[in-house]
Structure formats: structure tokens, C-alpha cells
Design a protein around this motif. Structure first.
Motif, PDB file in Angstrom:
ATOM      1  N   LEU A  62       0.853  -1.192   0.000  1.00 12.32           N
ATOM      2  CA  LEU A  62       0.000   0.000   0.000  1.00 12.32           C
ATOM      3  C   LEU A  62       0.885   1.236   0.000  1.00 12.32           C
ATOM      4  CD1 LEU A  62      -2.733  -0.877   2.657  1.00 12.32           C
ATOM      5  CD2 LEU A  62      -2.712  -1.317   0.197  1.00 12.32           C
ATOM      6  N   PHE A  63       0.312   2.373  -0.429  1.00 15.00           N
ATOM      7  CA  PHE A  63       0.981   3.662  -0.249  1.00 15.00           C
ATOM      8  C   PHE A  63       0.705   4.071   1.185  1.00 15.00           C
ATOM      9  CE2 PHE A  63      -0.168   3.540  -4.808  1.00 15.00           C
ATOM     10  CZ  PHE A  63       1.117   3.574  -5.335  1.00 15.00           C
ATOM     11  N   ARG A  64       1.719   3.939   2.040  1.00 13.61           N
ATOM     12  CA  ARG A  64       1.484   4.008   3.475  1.00 13.61           C
ATOM     13  C   ARG A  64       1.134   5.408   3.971  1.00 13.61           C
ATOM     14  NH1 ARG A  64       2.411  -0.536   5.782  1.00 13.61           N
ATOM     15  NH2 ARG A  64       2.630   0.346   7.857  1.00 13.61           N
ATOM     16  N   ASP A  65       1.554   6.444   3.236  1.00 14.73           N
ATOM     17  CA  ASP A  65       1.268   7.819   3.665  1.00 14.73           C
ATOM     18  C   ASP A  65      -0.061   8.337   3.138  1.00 14.73           C
ATOM     19  OD1 ASP A  65       3.676   7.860   4.954  1.00 14.73           O
ATOM     20  OD2 ASP A  65       4.760   8.719   3.248  1.00 14.73           O
ATOM     21  N   MET A  66      -0.686   7.585   2.235  1.00 15.58           N
ATOM     22  CA  MET A  66      -1.962   8.016   1.678  1.00 15.58           C
ATOM     23  C   MET A  66      -3.102   7.413   2.494  1.00 15.58           C
ATOM     24  SD  MET A  66      -0.906   7.682  -2.329  1.00 15.58           S
ATOM     25  CE  MET A  66      -2.548   7.497  -2.929  1.00 15.58           C
ATOM     26  N   THR A  67      -4.290   7.990   2.351  1.00 17.22           N
ATOM     27  CA  THR A  67      -5.437   7.410   3.070  1.00 17.22           C
ATOM     28  C   THR A  67      -5.845   6.111   2.384  1.00 17.22           C
ATOM     29  OG1 THR A  67      -7.157   8.456   1.749  1.00 17.22           O
ATOM     30  CG2 THR A  67      -6.320   9.724   3.634  1.00 17.22           C
ATOM     31  N   VAL A  68      -6.691   5.386   3.104  1.00 20.67           N
ATOM     32  CA  VAL A  68      -7.216   4.128   2.579  1.00 20.67           C
ATOM     33  C   VAL A  68      -7.975   4.395   1.274  1.00 20.67           C
ATOM     34  CG1 VAL A  68      -8.952   2.359   3.068  1.00 20.67           C
ATOM     35  CG2 VAL A  68      -7.268   3.002   4.821  1.00 20.67           C
ATOM     36  N   ALA A  69      -8.838   5.419   1.285  1.00 25.18           N
ATOM     37  CA  ALA A  69      -9.625   5.730   0.077  1.00 25.18           C
ATOM     38  C   ALA A  69      -8.700   6.088  -1.083  1.00 25.18           C
ATOM     39  CB  ALA A  69     -10.589   6.869   0.358  1.00 25.18           C
ATOM     40  N   GLU A  70      -7.676   6.906  -0.799  1.00 22.64           N
ATOM     41  CA  GLU A  70      -6.752   7.309  -1.878  1.00 22.64           C
ATOM     42  C   GLU A  70      -6.035   6.109  -2.479  1.00 22.64           C
ATOM     43  OE1 GLU A  70      -5.745  11.803  -0.194  1.00 22.64           O
ATOM     44  OE2 GLU A  70      -4.443  10.130   0.348  1.00 22.64           O
ATOM     45  N   ASN A  71      -5.702   5.133  -1.612  1.00 19.63           N
ATOM     46  CA  ASN A  71      -5.029   3.930  -2.110  1.00 19.63           C
ATOM     47  C   ASN A  71      -5.875   3.212  -3.157  1.00 19.63           C
ATOM     48  OD1 ASN A  71      -2.395   2.546  -1.014  1.00 19.63           O
ATOM     49  ND2 ASN A  71      -3.143   3.899   0.601  1.00 19.63           N
ATOM     50  N   VAL A  72      -7.178   3.217  -2.968  1.00 20.29           N
ATOM     51  CA  VAL A  72      -8.067   2.539  -3.916  1.00 20.29           C
ATOM     52  C   VAL A  72      -8.324   3.447  -5.119  1.00 20.29           C
ATOM     53  CG1 VAL A  72     -10.281   1.366  -4.177  1.00 20.29           C
ATOM     54  CG2 VAL A  72      -9.070   1.262  -1.993  1.00 20.29           C
ATOM     55  N   GLU A  73      -8.454   4.740  -4.841  1.00 19.24           N
ATOM     56  CA  GLU A  73      -8.737   5.697  -5.920  1.00 19.24           C
ATOM     57  C   GLU A  73      -7.636   5.744  -6.966  1.00 19.24           C
ATOM     58  OE1 GLU A  73     -11.011   8.598  -2.879  1.00 19.24           O
ATOM     59  OE2 GLU A  73      -9.623   9.594  -4.235  1.00 19.24           O
ATOM     60  N   VAL A  74      -6.376   5.636  -6.541  1.00 16.07           N
ATOM     61  CA  VAL A  74      -5.291   5.780  -7.531  1.00 16.07           C
ATOM     62  C   VAL A  74      -5.390   4.722  -8.619  1.00 16.07           C
ATOM     63  CG1 VAL A  74      -3.567   7.015  -6.178  1.00 16.07           C
ATOM     64  CG2 VAL A  74      -3.639   4.531  -6.050  1.00 16.07           C
ATOM     65  N   VAL A 125      -5.031   6.861   7.619  1.00 16.64           N
ATOM     66  CA  VAL A 125      -3.778   6.757   6.872  1.00 16.64           C
ATOM     67  C   VAL A 125      -3.430   5.267   6.757  1.00 16.64           C
ATOM     68  CG1 VAL A 125      -1.314   7.338   6.907  1.00 16.64           C
ATOM     69  CG2 VAL A 125      -3.029   9.021   7.644  1.00 16.64           C
ATOM     70  N   ALA A 126      -3.134   4.825   5.535  1.00 18.93           N
ATOM     71  CA  ALA A 126      -2.988   3.388   5.284  1.00 18.93           C
ATOM     72  C   ALA A 126      -1.927   2.750   6.185  1.00 18.93           C
ATOM     73  CB  ALA A 126      -2.676   3.148   3.819  1.00 18.93           C
ATOM     74  N   ARG A 174      -4.888  -6.115   4.050  1.00 17.31           N
ATOM     75  CA  ARG A 174      -5.243  -7.146   3.069  1.00 17.31           C
ATOM     76  C   ARG A 174      -6.549  -6.798   2.365  1.00 17.31           C
ATOM     77  NH1 ARG A 174      -1.773 -11.523   2.852  1.00 17.31           N
ATOM     78  NH2 ARG A 174       0.078 -10.663   3.827  1.00 17.31           N
ATOM     79  N   ARG A 175      -7.481  -6.284   3.146  1.00 18.39           N
ATOM     80  CA  ARG A 175      -8.787  -5.936   2.574  1.00 18.39           C
ATOM     81  C   ARG A 175      -8.660  -4.736   1.633  1.00 18.39           C
ATOM     82  NH1 ARG A 175     -13.396  -8.084   4.475  1.00 18.39           N
ATOM     83  NH2 ARG A 175     -13.090  -9.669   6.063  1.00 18.39           N
ATOM     84  N   VAL A 176      -7.815  -3.797   1.996  1.00 18.85           N
ATOM     85  CA  VAL A 176      -7.607  -2.648   1.097  1.00 18.85           C
ATOM     86  C   VAL A 176      -7.038  -3.163  -0.229  1.00 18.85           C
ATOM     87  CG1 VAL A 176      -6.422  -0.453   0.728  1.00 18.85           C
ATOM     88  CG2 VAL A 176      -7.192  -1.068   3.023  1.00 18.85           C
TER      89      VAL A 176
END
Ligand SMILES: Nc1ncnc2c1ncn2[C@@H]1O[C@H](COP(=O)(O)OP(=O)(O)OP(=O)(O)O)[C@@H](O)[C@H]1O
Ligand SMILES: [Mg+2]
Length: 255
Positions: free
Chosen positions: A105-117, A149-150, A159-161
Motif C-alpha cells: 500500500l501507499f502508506r502515507d496516503m489514506t485508505v480511500a486514496e489507495n483505492v482511488e489511484v 492513513v494506510a 489485506r482488505r484494502v
């Protein structure tokens, strides 16, 4: 069937490929034969288990099926088309999604941002990407952690993200590399309920790598067993369970 999951933004088509095929794949790393002449076919409606002891070649095979590893010989076919020379990005665009053994995951990004990218990378607008990402996070049970934050998430949520990020592409196939590793029995059960729903909810075939034999036997339609880079068995769970080669490969292993 959950309609929210199928409301793809305009211009984003669901991938159509009906089967993902490995044809006589060989992967050699210097002197080491990581995969020796392995063939398999994953279909759109099924959960296909890929199992085998540590070092059997499972991840290497998934890497081949997603463009991260070029086979030394053999081919990967998607809906009959030869994918030789395709990069991972092309596999993604043609509807092949995956998760990784380590979260990535992109650890500094939010969970939503990780999926959005991922959604943005496929050409969705910002708004559509956000809405679709939120629908996926709700589906994996993480709606309330969208703004976290991820890097602060517990391992099991990571794992779910990863699964939400794979499914936001509306893939034809998703390849899950040990998604339940490190989870408690209850967390694993819960995750398997989510995974079992994928073929029906998304019309998406699943290739599942998992070490727990009980879990694999319970959720898979068909199972392929590797040991030392070779296919030692393939068939229905009941056939695999009683296969002498499989029992011998797993002797002394947990599960
Ligand atoms: N990039 C690489 N370079 C050299 N050897 C590698 C490379 N990747 C994997 N291998 C070797 O190839 C073999 C298969 O590895 P692979 O990671 O595919 O196994 P696996 O079945 O996924 O194992 P695990 O259950 O531990 O995840 C192992 O012997 C491994 O050490
Ligand atoms: Mg592996």
C-alpha cells in the motif's frame, strides 16, 4: 447481486475475457527451475485454488499470469490471445487484477486514496474514482476507515484494502496471493466469505493462493497443486484431499 458494485462510471467497460490460461510455463532463475512445464486454466465463474509448500512456485506463476515475470518458455493466453510481451499495466487494462503477498500500500496516503489511484490510473474521473473506491471499501467492510492513513492500519485491514484496490478495476480475473496470511481463524473465515462472493458479485474468476488446506478445500471449485515447480495434482477438492502425492507433499506441514 449488489447494483452499486456494477454501476461503473461511463467509459469504463468491464473486461470481457472468459479464460486465463498458462500454457507449458517454464521459469528458470539462473540455475534454479522455479516452474517446470506448468499448464492451467482459470475460468470466469470459479474460485481456482493454487496450493503447494513454500517455494513451490505459486507466486512466480502468478507473476507470469500478471506480466510481472516473463516465462523462460511457454505462454499466457487471455481469452485465447497470446500475452507475450505484455507489461503489468497492459494485463491490468485487459482485466487482470492481483494482490501481493506483502501489502504494497501507499502508506502515507489514506485508505480511500489507495483505492482511488488504481481507478484514476484506468482513466476514471476523480469523482467517479472516489465514488467507486468508496463502494469497494464498503464491500470489503472498511467504509469507516476510508480516511485513515494506510500505514496505521492493522495488517488484516491492509489485506482488505488490497482486495478493494484490485476489485475497483472491475476485473475479469483477480489473483490473490495469500490474502489470509497472518489472520486469526475468525478473520480468515470472514475474509473467505468476501472472496467467495467475488465470482457472483463481479462476474470475476478468482485464483486463490492459501496455505490452510481446510480453507482451500472449503472455498475452491478446483485446485491445482505445485511442488518444486511441478504440477503434482489438479482436480476437485475431494480428489485433491485424497491424492497420495499431495498428502506426501504436505506431510509435516500445518493445515
Ligand atoms: N526473482 C527470483 N530470483 C531467483 N529465485 C527466485 C526468484 N523468485 C523466486 N525465486 C525462487 O523460485 C522458487 C519459487 O518461489 P515462489 O516465491 O514462486 O514460491 P511460492 O510457492 O510462492 O512460495 P511461498 O509459499 O513461500 O510464498 C523458490 O525457490 C524461490 O526462492
Ligand atoms: Mg509465494
Amino acid at each position: 447481486m449488489n447494483d452499486a458494485l456494477h454501476d461503473l462510471p461511463p467509459g469504463i467497460a468491464q473486461a470481457q475475457a472468459a479464460e486465463l490460461v498458462a500454457e507449458s510455463i517454464v521459469v528458470q532463475f539462473q540455475g534454479l527451475m522455479a516452474i517446470s512445464d506448468v499448464s492451467l486454466k482459470v475460468e470466469r465463474h470459479e474460485i481456482f485454488g493454487l496450493i503447494g509448500p513454500n517455494g513451490a512456485g505459486k507466486t512466480t506463476l502468478v507473476n507470469c499470469l500478471t506480466g510481472f515475470q516473463r516465462p523462460s518458455t511457454g505462454r499466457v493466453l487471455l481469452a485465447g490471445e497470446d500475452t507475450t510481451g505484455w507489461r503489468p499495466d497492459k494485463f491490468r487494462k485487459q482485466g487482470i487484477a492481483r494482490t501481493f503477498q506483502a501489502g504494497r500500500l501507499f502508506r502515507d496516503m489514506t485508505v480511500a486514496e489507495n483505492v482511488e489511484v488504481t481507478a484514476l490510473g484506468l482513466g476514471m474521473s476523480r469523482r467517479a474514482a472516489h465514488e467507486h473506491a468508496m463502494a469497494m471499501l464498503a464491500w470489503v467492510g472498511l467504509a469507516d476507515k476510508a480516511d485513515a492513513v494506510a500505514g496505521t492500519l492493522p495488517y488484516t485491514d491492509e489485506r482488505r484494502v488490497g482486495i478493494a484496490r484490485a476489485m475497483v478495476m472491475s476485473p475479469a480475473f483477480v489473483l490473490l496471493d495469500e490474502p489470509a496470511a497472518g489472520m486469526s481463524d475468525a478473520e480468515c473465515d470472514d475474509l473467505m466469505h468476501t472472496i467467495v462472493a467475488i465470482p457472483k458479485e463481479f462476474t470475476c474468476g478468482v485464483l486463490l493462493i492459501e496455505h490452510n488446506m481446510g480453507v482451500i478445500m472449503g472455498v475452491c471449485d478446483r485446485i491445482h497443486v505445485l511442488d518444486g515447480g511441478r504440477t503434482i495434482a489438479q482436480g476437485l477438492p475431494a480428489e485433491i484431499r485424497s491424492d497420495a502425492n499431495v498428502i506426501s507433499a504436505y506431510l509435516g506441514m500445518e493445515g
